[in-house]
Design an enzyme around this catalytic site. Structure first.
Site, short mmCIF file in Angstrom:
data_model
loop_
_atom_site.label_atom_id
_atom_site.label_comp_id
_atom_site.label_asym_id
_atom_site.label_seq_id
_atom_site.Cartn_x
_atom_site.Cartn_y
_atom_site.Cartn_z
N SER A 175 -26.21 -25.92 52.87
CA SER A 175 -25.58 -25.37 51.67
C SER A 175 -24.49 -24.40 52.08
O SER A 175 -24.59 -23.73 53.12
CB SER A 175 -26.62 -24.63 50.82
OG SER A 175 -26.00 -23.89 49.79
N TYR A 188 -33.69 -18.57 49.98
CA TYR A 188 -32.91 -19.78 50.23
C TYR A 188 -31.72 -19.50 51.14
O TYR A 188 -31.47 -20.22 52.11
CB TYR A 188 -32.44 -20.36 48.90
CG TYR A 188 -31.75 -21.70 49.00
CD1 TYR A 188 -32.49 -22.86 49.10
CD2 TYR A 188 -30.37 -21.80 48.98
CE1 TYR A 188 -31.88 -24.10 49.18
CE2 TYR A 188 -29.74 -23.02 49.07
CZ TYR A 188 -30.49 -24.17 49.16
OH TYR A 188 -29.87 -25.39 49.26
#
Length: 302
Positions: A175, A188
């Site tokens: 990401s 995350y």
């Protein structure tokens, strides 16, 4: 400084220029795309979201076999049946990649029942979606186990055989938050930054290993169930990516043997700005990246 180090220092600029020229040559004269017809692809978190789209795309591009791992058998079964209807051999295994022993056991089952894996796609991930002080300790550990350590276990399970065959590709669906963190998803962002370092180190370690390559994919906000709580500052200018776009671009990157893929391409500007702007100006960059508010305890592509 002895004479050897002096020579190395003198030659360093020439080595840098040579590397740049080689990279430019690869862009201008790209290698022949990889033919996937002989490949067996294993996708973690393959039951839904980006994982399901990756299974579809690898099947569409002619992969010989597709294997999907995940924790929800219902989703895995539905995806596997769809891929089989497309004419591609597909198998599914229930596996929590955060569980080391389970990964090794299922990897053994894959080799015995399906054969050697030549493309491994580490896609499984979860997001807890809380601030540090609001986070449950077990939830934080769970996200690190799945998002980061899971890649250690899957890569250790399948990489040795790829090296023996001199044929393999390790893919990480990461990401852009690995490079530009946001509030509300501290678990995350941390796990993805660790994952990025893992892939960077792995890529460098495989430079002298013929036939085995890596691809790290860094997508911006993707329109999946996992990131329904994502808030972007300029949604009209930077709309969320479609899962099928991420999957298509990922498979293309594997075929073209690209080590790094940022989606969309404008994310390269984000990386450059973070490198050159003074600290006082970085606040605007972080505000641009957005924030995350999770409605549920856990969301993920597992």
């Amino acid at each position: 400084m002895d004479w050897r180090n002096s020579v190395r220092l003198f030659l360093l600029p020439f080595h840098i220029v040579l590397c740049v020229l080689r990279s430019a040559a690869r862009l201008l004269l790209p290698a022949r795309p990889r033919d996937l017809r002989g490949d067996t692809v294993l996708i973690t978190g393959g039951g839904r979201g980006i994982g399901r789209e990756l299974a579809r795309e690898f099947s569409r591009q002619g992969a010989k076999k597709v294997i999907i791992w995940g924790r929800t058998e219902k989703c895995l079964k539905e995806t596997a049946e769809e891929i089989r209807q497309r004419g591609t051999e597909c198998h599914y295994f229930v596996c929590d990649v955060g569980n080391r022993e389970e990964v090794y056991q299922q990897a053994k089952s894959v080799r015995e029942k399906v054969g050697d894996v030549t493309i491994l796609v580490n896609n499984a991930a979860v997001v807890h979606g809380r601030s540090l002080m609001d986070s449950d300790d077990d939830a934080l550990l769970k996200s690190q186990h799945i998002n980061t350590l899971g890649q250690f276990w899957t890569t250790k399970a399948f990489l040795p055989r790829m090296l023996e065959l001199q044929n393999g590709h390790i893919v990480c669906i990461n990401s852009v938050l690995a490079l530009s963190a946001i509030p509300g998803a501290i678990d995350y962002c941390t796990s993805k930054a660790s994952s990025f370092a893992f892939m960077e180190s792995l890529t460098l370690g495989l430079l002298d290993c013929p036939g085995v390559n890596t691809t790290t994919v860094l997508p911006f906000h993707t329109n999946t169930e996992m990131f329904q709580g994502m808030r972007v500052r300029f949604p009209n200018i930077f709309p969320p990516l479609k899962p099928e776009t991420v999957a298509r671009k990922t498979v293309e990157a594997v075929q073209k043997n690209h080590a790094l893929l940022l989606l969309p391409w404008t994310m390269h500007l984000l990386v450059i700005l973070k490198s050159v702007l003074p600290p006082a100006a970085l606040e605007e960059i972080h505000r641009f990246s957005g924030s995350y508010t999770c409605m549920n305890t856990f969301k993920g592509r597992t």
